[in-house]
Design a protein around this motif. Structure first.
Motif, short mmCIF file in Angstrom:
data_model
loop_
_atom_site.label_atom_id
_atom_site.label_comp_id
_atom_site.label_asym_id
_atom_site.label_seq_id
_atom_site.Cartn_x
_atom_site.Cartn_y
_atom_site.Cartn_z
N MET A 139 -9.48 50.75 -20.06
CA MET A 139 -9.21 50.29 -19.16
C MET A 139 -10.00 48.98 -19.10
O MET A 139 -11.13 48.83 -18.75
N ARG A 140 -9.29 47.94 -18.78
CA ARG A 140 -9.74 46.34 -18.84
C ARG A 140 -10.41 46.09 -17.30
O ARG A 140 -9.74 46.69 -16.38
N ILE A 141 -11.48 45.34 -17.63
CA ILE A 141 -12.26 45.23 -15.95
C ILE A 141 -11.95 43.54 -15.97
O ILE A 141 -12.48 42.81 -16.69
N PRO A 142 -11.42 43.06 -14.84
CA PRO A 142 -11.28 41.78 -14.52
C PRO A 142 -12.59 41.03 -14.39
O PRO A 142 -13.52 41.52 -13.87
N LEU A 143 -12.62 39.83 -15.01
CA LEU A 143 -14.15 39.07 -14.98
C LEU A 143 -14.11 38.15 -13.79
O LEU A 143 -13.00 37.72 -13.37
N MET A 144 -15.20 37.94 -13.50
CA MET A 144 -15.39 37.18 -12.31
C MET A 144 -15.50 35.46 -12.60
O MET A 144 -16.03 35.33 -13.72
N ARG A 145 -14.95 34.74 -11.77
CA ARG A 145 -14.87 33.26 -11.96
C ARG A 145 -15.84 32.48 -11.25
O ARG A 145 -16.27 33.00 -9.89
N ASP A 146 -16.38 31.59 -11.83
CA ASP A 146 -17.36 30.55 -11.00
C ASP A 146 -16.58 30.01 -9.90
O ASP A 146 -15.22 29.83 -10.01
N ARG A 147 -17.37 29.76 -8.80
CA ARG A 147 -16.86 29.15 -7.84
C ARG A 147 -16.41 27.69 -7.98
O ARG A 147 -15.04 27.37 -7.51
N VAL A 148 -17.12 27.03 -8.78
CA VAL A 148 -16.53 25.66 -9.08
C VAL A 148 -16.60 25.68 -10.79
O VAL A 148 -17.52 25.83 -11.21
N PRO A 149 -15.32 25.26 -11.32
CA PRO A 149 -15.29 25.56 -12.73
C PRO A 149 -16.14 24.31 -13.39
O PRO A 149 -16.28 23.35 -12.88
N ASP A 150 -16.94 25.05 -14.35
CA ASP A 150 -17.71 24.06 -15.12
C ASP A 150 -16.93 23.45 -16.47
O ASP A 150 -16.67 24.33 -17.35
N LEU A 151 -16.61 22.32 -16.42
CA LEU A 151 -16.15 21.72 -17.52
C LEU A 151 -17.04 21.85 -18.73
O LEU A 151 -16.45 21.87 -19.79
N SER A 152 -18.20 22.09 -18.61
CA SER A 152 -19.08 22.06 -19.71
C SER A 152 -19.54 23.31 -20.19
O SER A 152 -20.08 23.59 -21.20
N GLN A 153 -18.65 24.25 -19.53
CA GLN A 153 -19.00 26.04 -19.86
C GLN A 153 -18.73 26.31 -21.43
O GLN A 153 -18.06 25.50 -22.21
N GLY A 154 -19.44 27.35 -21.87
CA GLY A 154 -19.30 27.81 -23.12
C GLY A 154 -17.92 28.27 -23.61
O GLY A 154 -17.19 28.44 -22.60
N SER A 155 -17.55 28.10 -24.65
CA SER A 155 -16.09 28.62 -25.08
C SER A 155 -16.42 30.27 -24.93
O SER A 155 -17.21 30.87 -25.12
N PRO A 156 -15.06 30.82 -24.41
CA PRO A 156 -15.01 32.07 -24.19
C PRO A 156 -14.91 32.89 -25.31
O PRO A 156 -15.24 34.12 -25.41
N SER A 157 -14.66 32.25 -26.48
CA SER A 157 -15.04 33.03 -27.82
C SER A 157 -16.28 33.42 -28.13
O SER A 157 -16.42 34.40 -28.97
N CYS A 158 -17.33 33.17 -27.31
CA CYS A 158 -18.64 33.53 -27.57
C CYS A 158 -18.84 34.83 -27.13
O CYS A 158 -19.57 35.73 -27.65
N GLY A 159 -18.11 35.29 -25.96
CA GLY A 159 -17.81 36.76 -25.89
C GLY A 159 -19.17 37.16 -24.71
O GLY A 159 -19.91 36.32 -24.29
N ILE A 160 -19.10 38.66 -24.61
CA ILE A 160 -19.79 39.06 -23.72
C ILE A 160 -21.07 39.98 -24.62
O ILE A 160 -20.75 40.85 -25.28
N HIS A 161 -22.07 39.67 -24.65
CA HIS A 161 -23.30 39.96 -25.51
C HIS A 161 -24.25 40.98 -24.88
O HIS A 161 -24.91 41.66 -25.59
#
Length: 471
Positions: A139-161
């Motif tokens: 069962m997948r859990i929806p991820l929470m999104r930032d209130r203001v999108p950060d254009l400099s945010q890390g690549s999602p490929s880094c994952g959940i550590h």
């Protein structure tokens, strides 16, 4: 003369009755018969002993009484602790693997047991999911999104550590859709509570540790450690549903304190926080940074720096755990596990070498005095800190003999998992038939005597996963 003897007997009988108090001893005449011979003390002690039940100091009787739900037995208090200690040492050699099918997910980086049959995991492909270890249902859990999108945010490929539960198991902290943000969910419903996306980390979160049920600390690749406070008043608002979007509403929070890893002369640009461990007994937070240092803070309402220590092995220090029983930190590196006793100021336990194909230590956990080591070469090792040696395989010369240590290191080798064959063929040429999985995470469910292990191919160019239940 006979009259005087009779009076003497009466006096002795009276003395015996007074000394006995109100206990149910035999009458005066029975005692008088033995008092005349000068043996009153012996029978009295014998009679008192007879009133007490005979203590059966036997493990068999203890187990039988426990199975029947008996109260605590006299003289049996130490058996429960002995059984736990015995189980911790003997469990690893009894574990058998059952692989779990995770589909095309890429590399399990973090895991925690939610209950007896559910494990929550985070992956390199930025997926947060719960797997039922009995049915393999995901069962997948929806991820929470930032209130203001950060254009400099890390690549999602880094994952959940990191995935961590608070002490009461009412909250879970992990990463958000933006891997720089800290996401907190309510348990057992997994409703979103809050997202730490305001004035927090500027790079990926690598580690998380709870200090209490409402205070959590995150460590980031940006070289900072942030302390967050989760207000219980957030809970009621977090499960209210947005009328238009049909999505759960959650709070957006900022850290109460942010501390920067101090620069070192050896590697000032590589202060990435890779692992955290909290000592509740000392109220101290330990951290490992990739520049080869261990850092310690006093952790109460805020973080107060205590010390920084140069680690004896500085390459790829990526995991950390704390042993409550021995009050030491254990740090996993490319080839060793180092033990740090910050009270002594020196390393009084020799490091253990875990050279498994040169792939290093990828995950660590401790229970009582046994360290479990997950390697980059697809195997689990078990180290007894007290005895300062690895657990060994046991063998018997014949079926009638009790198993004895064989002198060979006990090693549990994990299965092949799943690998994307297109990536395999594209990145690697003929001559290399298989690649073992790096065991990035493992977690025990001690009441059920089960161990969850997760990981995937060590090479960054390979897409694949491994997950297994050992029981």
């Amino acid at each position: 003369m006979a009259h005087q003897q009779t009076g003497s007997r009466k006096r002795k009988a009276t003395e015996v009755e007074e000394g006995a108090g109100t206990s149910s001893l035999p009458g005066p005449s029975a005692v008088m018969a033995t008092a005349e011979a000068g043996q009153a003390e012996g029978p009295l002690l014998l009679l008192k002993r007879q009133r007490q039940p005979v203590a059966r100091c036997s493990l068999v009787h203890y187990l039988k009484g426990r199975a029947l739900g008996a109260e605590e037995h006299r003289g049996m208090a130490g058996f429960e602790g002995d059984l736990r200690s015995f189980g911790v040492v003997r469990l690893p050699e009894l574990l058998k693997e059952r692989q779990l099918a995770l589909g095309p997910l890429n590399k399990v980086f973090a895991s925690q047991w939610l209950n007896a049959r559910q494990v929550v995991c985070g992956t390199k492909c930025n997926t947060l999911f719960v797997v039922d270890v009995k049915t393999d249902h995901i069962m997948r859990i929806p991820l929470m999104r930032d209130r203001v999108p950060d254009l400099s945010q890390g690549s999602p490929s880094c994952g959940i550590h990191a995935v961590e539960l608070n002490p009461s198991k009412t909250l879970m902290a992990t990463g958000g859709e933006n891997p720089n943000s800290l996401a907190v969910y309510q348990l057992p419903t997994l409703d979103p509570v809050c997202l730490g996306d305001c004035q927090g980390h500027r790079d990926w979160i690598f580690a998380i540790a709870w200090m209490s049920d409402s205070v959590v600390v995150s460590g980031s690749r940006d070289g900072t450690v942030a302390l967050w406070r989760v207000d219980p008043d957030m809970f009621n608002g977090s499960i209210a549903w947005h009328k238009d979007a049909g999505l759960p509403v959650y709070a957006h929070i900022r850290p109460n304190d942010v501390e920067t890893i101090p620069k070192t002369a050896t590697n000032p640009t590589n202060r990435k926080v890779r692992a955290l461990a909290y000592s509740n007994k000392n109220q101290e937070l330990g951290a490992v940074s990739l520049d080869g240092y261990f850092h310690l803070w006093k952790a109460r309402g805020s973080l107060s720096k205590l010390l920084s220590l140069r680690l004896p092995y500085c390459r790829e220090n990526v995991c950390l755990t704390y042993c409550d029983e021995l009050s030491i930190y254990a740090v996993g590196s490319q080839s060793h596990v180092s033990f740090l006793d910050v009270r002594q100021g020196h390393q009084n336990i020799p490091p253990l070498c875990s050279r498994e194909g040169g792939t290093g230590v990828r995950s660590l956990s401790v229970h009582q005095h046994i360290i479990t080591v997950g390697t980059g070469h697809g195997c689990l090792l078990f180290y007894d800190i007290r005895a300062q040696k690895f657990l060994e395989e046991r063998s018997t010369a014949s079926p009638d003999l009790f198993p004895v240590p064989s002198g060979r290191k006990l090693k549990l080798t994990c299965g092949s998992g799943w690998i994307n064959q297109d990536d395999f063929l594209e990145n690697y040429v003929a001559g290399i038939e298989d690649f073992p999985n790096a065991l990035y995470t493992h977690c025990y469910n001690w009441p059920e005597m089960k161990l969850f292990v997760g990981g995937g191919p060590l090479a960054s160019g390979l897409h694949g996963n491994y997950a297994g239940i050992w029981s």
